[in-house]
Design a protein around this motif. Structure first.
Motif, short mmCIF file in Angstrom:
data_model
loop_
_atom_site.label_atom_id
_atom_site.label_comp_id
_atom_site.label_asym_id
_atom_site.label_seq_id
_atom_site.Cartn_x
_atom_site.Cartn_y
_atom_site.Cartn_z
N UNK A 151 -9.69 96.53 4.76
CA UNK A 151 -10.86 97.14 5.39
C UNK A 151 -11.82 97.64 4.33
N UNK A 152 -13.12 97.60 4.66
CA UNK A 152 -14.14 98.10 3.76
C UNK A 152 -14.58 99.50 4.11
N UNK A 153 -13.98 100.11 5.14
CA UNK A 153 -14.37 101.44 5.55
C UNK A 153 -13.84 102.51 4.61
N UNK A 154 -12.96 102.16 3.70
CA UNK A 154 -12.44 103.11 2.73
C UNK A 154 -12.26 102.39 1.41
N UNK A 155 -12.09 103.17 0.34
CA UNK A 155 -11.91 102.59 -0.99
C UNK A 155 -10.50 102.16 -1.28
N UNK A 156 -9.61 102.21 -0.29
CA UNK A 156 -8.21 101.88 -0.53
C UNK A 156 -7.94 100.39 -0.44
N UNK A 157 -8.95 99.62 -0.06
CA UNK A 157 -8.70 98.19 0.18
C UNK A 157 -8.25 97.47 -1.10
N UNK A 158 -8.74 97.87 -2.27
CA UNK A 158 -8.28 97.24 -3.52
C UNK A 158 -6.79 97.51 -3.76
N UNK A 159 -6.40 98.75 -3.49
CA UNK A 159 -4.99 99.09 -3.67
C UNK A 159 -4.11 98.33 -2.69
N UNK A 160 -4.60 98.13 -1.47
CA UNK A 160 -3.81 97.40 -0.48
C UNK A 160 -3.65 95.93 -0.86
N UNK A 161 -4.73 95.32 -1.32
CA UNK A 161 -4.62 93.91 -1.75
C UNK A 161 -3.69 93.79 -2.94
N UNK A 162 -3.80 94.74 -3.88
CA UNK A 162 -2.90 94.71 -5.04
C UNK A 162 -1.45 94.89 -4.61
N UNK A 163 -1.21 95.75 -3.62
CA UNK A 163 0.14 95.98 -3.12
C UNK A 163 0.72 94.71 -2.51
N UNK A 164 -0.09 94.01 -1.70
CA UNK A 164 0.39 92.77 -1.09
C UNK A 164 0.64 91.68 -2.14
N UNK A 165 -0.27 91.58 -3.11
CA UNK A 165 -0.10 90.56 -4.15
C UNK A 165 1.14 90.82 -4.98
N UNK A 166 1.44 92.09 -5.24
CA UNK A 166 2.63 92.42 -6.03
C UNK A 166 3.90 92.06 -5.27
N UNK A 167 3.93 92.31 -3.95
CA UNK A 167 5.10 91.92 -3.16
C UNK A 167 5.31 90.41 -3.22
N UNK A 168 4.23 89.65 -3.06
CA UNK A 168 4.36 88.19 -3.11
C UNK A 168 4.70 87.71 -4.52
N UNK A 169 4.20 88.43 -5.51
CA UNK A 169 4.53 88.04 -6.90
C UNK A 169 6.02 88.20 -7.16
N UNK A 170 6.60 89.32 -6.71
CA UNK A 170 8.04 89.53 -6.90
C UNK A 170 8.82 88.47 -6.14
N UNK A 171 8.39 88.12 -4.93
CA UNK A 171 9.06 87.09 -4.15
C UNK A 171 9.01 85.73 -4.86
N UNK A 172 7.84 85.39 -5.38
CA UNK A 172 7.71 84.10 -6.08
C UNK A 172 8.57 84.07 -7.33
N UNK A 173 8.60 85.17 -8.08
CA UNK A 173 9.43 85.22 -9.28
C UNK A 173 10.92 85.17 -8.92
N UNK A 174 11.28 85.79 -7.78
CA UNK A 174 12.68 85.70 -7.36
C UNK A 174 13.08 84.28 -7.04
N UNK A 175 12.17 83.51 -6.38
CA UNK A 175 12.48 82.11 -6.08
C UNK A 175 12.58 81.30 -7.37
N UNK A 176 11.62 81.52 -8.28
CA UNK A 176 11.64 80.75 -9.54
C UNK A 176 12.89 81.09 -10.37
N UNK A 177 13.39 82.35 -10.27
CA UNK A 177 14.58 82.72 -11.04
C UNK A 177 15.80 81.94 -10.57
N UNK A 178 15.84 81.56 -9.28
CA UNK A 178 16.96 80.77 -8.78
C UNK A 178 17.03 79.43 -9.52
N UNK A 179 15.85 78.81 -9.67
CA UNK A 179 15.82 77.52 -10.39
C UNK A 179 16.09 77.73 -11.88
N UNK A 180 15.74 78.88 -12.41
CA UNK A 180 16.05 79.16 -13.81
C UNK A 180 17.55 79.27 -14.04
#
Length: 670
Positions: A235-264
């Motif tokens: 949402x653009x109604x508050x300044x927290x939207x950057x933190x929320x997007x960063x929070x979602x991206x970090x969750x997906x980043x950890x998930x992607x790294x967890x999947x790649x670690x299986x192949x490693x």
């Protein structure tokens, strides 16, 4: 009586509004405006000023009463207007404050909704984390051919089960089927499928299929992460939207790294990755790094935290070295120790990223709490302003009402004083109009000067009392004054019936003129003639003081001709008549006889032209300063003198007041 000078001063009657007898019976008189003898509207007997007329007109209009605070209706209308005036900004302030307060409440609800969303996402993220760890343990167990030195499935499964049980909401988890379709599972169905999956795969057996295991965990985590990202609204109604997007991206980043670690782990356990597994490793490893970089770009302050975590993490350089080795995908001898070392380093790295996730979650909570505190302060201020406005509004209305009431009271008193002032002004105007003609007096008040005016035809009347010198000698001064006052009051009352103008009383001499200051055409001749006959008849009703057996006798003289009239003097201005006509009229009176009206030849010709009057030839008379003059006696009027009203004659010592004075006095107190 001796001759009079050519300049004569006067006392004013009212030529503009006079009472005119029309020659009929006693009831034929009517009120007319004295201008060329034309009929006018009915007006008051006395002269009134323009202010009086405007004042009367204003009071008679309803619209004027509605806007005049001196009237009750006007006060109500003014009070309503004055109350509406402050009520408009008060209502505007109330509406504005209410809108701002509503916006603040909506903003606060949005921020609280964000807090709720992040809280739900955090709980869901814990489940995803447990599933990720469970997936890593299972993959490590399989790829190391059943080595359980790093695995404790019972404990890991219990931790995952506890996280699933603590979930307050359950996302719509969609799992793929063997026939290619997708099925949505609720919480109980998911738990049953998970237990069935664990038993069916026999994870502790070497025959387990790693592809099916990875697909199952990946599908579950993908469904939960999809629901998690949908829960957090950008949402653009508050300044927290950057933190929320960063929070979602970090969750997906950890998930992607967890999947790649299986192949490693598989690479170090088998020594090589086939094309499909290698492609999956590259895709998920690159996606995880890109999402992590996006998180750090959205929240630049997290870069320093990330660098500090990496510096504090042991063997961070080995992770990058192992990543480079896997990306080259060169065949090498399988080594369980390297697989264990890679698994430990990746687990440590993801744990550090989860610390970064915790820090980001803390920042979101701080921002939300700060925003909620600010919103609460604004809400409190808005409510306080609204309460103050609502509390002060009645006070302001009451103060305005009291102020308006005070002003209206002052206006009412002022109106009363104005009316009293107008009454006094009318009194002063009445007195002034007795000294000067109203038209002349009005012009004199406005311009302080009145130019002399020439009148081509004016009739002048003179009369005096026969034997006044002897009467005055026999009587006391008070008796003389009372005697003259009674006579002249009666004369003043009688001349109101005619279009004439009283000029002056000097001793026993009474002077009247017609045709000025307002011209009346040829009517001045008949008006003076009729008036002279009327005054002569009325004078015989008086008895002489100390000679009760004798009646009053007057001598009258009339002449018509041109005169010049104008104001003379500034301290006590007098309206004076100049010309031979005045002198000739005075000579007609002085050379006349008692109880006779002496007229000149010019007057006789004028009466003949008018008609209706009878005259008697007197003959030649030696007039001082004029020589021999042919003169006449005015004897009577055909049909008699019209009387407009029955006038009670006063006794000798009665202080009789003329009708016009009584009317002026009474109207001043209306």
């Amino acid at each position: 009586m001796g001759s009079l000078p050519r300049k004569v001063s006067h006392s004013a009657n009212n030529p503009n509004l006079h009472y005119l007898a029309t020659g009929g019976g006693p009831n034929t008189a009517m009120y007319k405006r004295g201008s060329s003898g034309s009929a006018g509207d009915c007006v008051s007997l006395r002269s009134i000023s323009s202010e009086d007329l405007s004042y009367v007109d204003v009071e008679q209009h309803c619209c004027a009463k509605a806007s005049n605070p001196a009237y009750k209706r006007g006060r109500r209308l003014q009070l309503m207007q004055m109350l509406i005036l402050p009520f408009i900004p008060i209502m505007a302030l109330i509406v504005q404050t209410s809108i701002i307060l509503q916006g603040t409440l909506m903003y606060r609800n949005e921020v609280m909704d964000i807090e709720t969303q992040v809280t739900i996402a955090t709980d869901l993220g814990k489940v995803v984390t447990k599933l990720q760890l469970e997936r890593s343990e299972v993959a490590f167990f399989i790829y190391t051919n059943g080595s359980n030195s790093r695995s404790n499935f019972s404990h890991r499964f219990e931790v995952t089960n506890e996280a699933l049980t603590n979930m307050t909401t359950w996302p719509p988890v969609a799992l793929p089927q063997e026939n290619g379709k997708t099925v949505y599972l609720n919480k109980s169905e998911f738990l049953d499928r998970r237990e069935e999956f664990r038993d069916r795969q026999k994870i502790s057996s070497d025959e387990s299929s790693i592809s099916e295991v990875l697909d199952w965990y990946t599908a579950v985590n993908a469904a939960m992460l999809e629901h998690l990202t949908n829960q957090i609204k950008e949402t653009d109604n508050s300044g927290v939207w950057r933190l929320l997007i960063a929070f979602k991206n970090l969750l997906r980043s950890i998930e992607s790294m967890g999947i790649s670690s299986v192949y490693g782990v598989k690479y170090f356990s088998y020594g090589i990755l086939d094309n499909e597994n290698y492609t999956s490793y590259v895709r998920y490893d690159t996606l995880g790094k890109d999402l992590l970089n996006g998180t750090l770009n959205y929240v630049p302050s997290m870069k320093d935290t990330y660098k500090a975590l990496m510096k504090s993490m042991p063997h961070y350089g080995r992770i990058k070295n192992n990543s480079d080795i896997i990306l080259r995908n060169r065949r090498r001898a399988p080594n369980k120790d390297e697989a264990i070392d890679y698994f430990d380093s990746i687990t440590t790295y993801t744990e550090e990223l989860r610390k970064l996730q915790t820090e980001l979650r803390r920042k979101i909570r701080e921002y939300v709490n700060e925003t909620l505190s600010d919103a609460s302060n604004k809400e409190a201020i808005g409510i306080a302003i609204l309460v103050v406005v609502l509390a002060l509004s009645p006070v302001i209305i009451i103060l305005v009402r009291n102020a308006v009431a005070t002003i209206q009271m002052y206006a009412a008193n002022l109106a009363v004083k104005a009316r009293e002032l107008k009454k006094e002004k009318r009194k002063s105007d009445s007195l002034l109009f007795q000294m000067l003609p109203p038209s002349v007096a009005t012009q004199l008040k406005q311009t302080r000067q009145v130019p002399a005016e020439y009148y081509a035809a004016v009739t002048v009347y003179f009369s005096d009392i026969v034997g006044f010198t002897e009467i005055a000698a026999e009587s006391s001064p008070l008796e003389v004054v009372t005697f003259l006052n009674s006579i002249y009051k009666l004369f003043d009352e009688r001349i109101e019936c005619y279009d004439v103008y009283k000029v002056e009383t000097i001793g026993d001499s009474y002077m009247v003129a017609s045709g000025l200051p307002v011209k009346n055409g040829d009517k001045h001749v008949s008006e003076i003639a009729t008036m002279a006959l009327d005054l002569l008849a009325a004078s015989t009703l008086f008895r002489i003081p100390r000679r009760q057996c004798e009646r009053l006798q007057i001598r009258c003289g009339v002449h018509t001709g041109p005169v010049v009239a104008g104001i003379v003097g500034s301290k006590m201005p007098r309206y004076c008549l100049f010309g031979d006509t005045v002198n000739t009229a005075s000579r007609m009176e002085s050379t006349g006889d008692a109880l006779r009206i002496h007229i000149s030849l010019e007057m006789k010709k004028a009466l003949d032209a008018v008609g209706g009057f009878r005259t008697e030839y007197r003959g030649l008379v030696d007039v001082k300063g004029k020589g021999m003059m042919e003169t006449y006696w005015l004897t009577c009027k055909d049909g008699g003198i019209a009387r407009n009203m029955a006038i009670d004659q006063p006794e000798f010592y009665e202080d009789a007041e003329p009708v016009f004075m009584r009317r002026l006095r009474d109207e001043c107190y209306i």
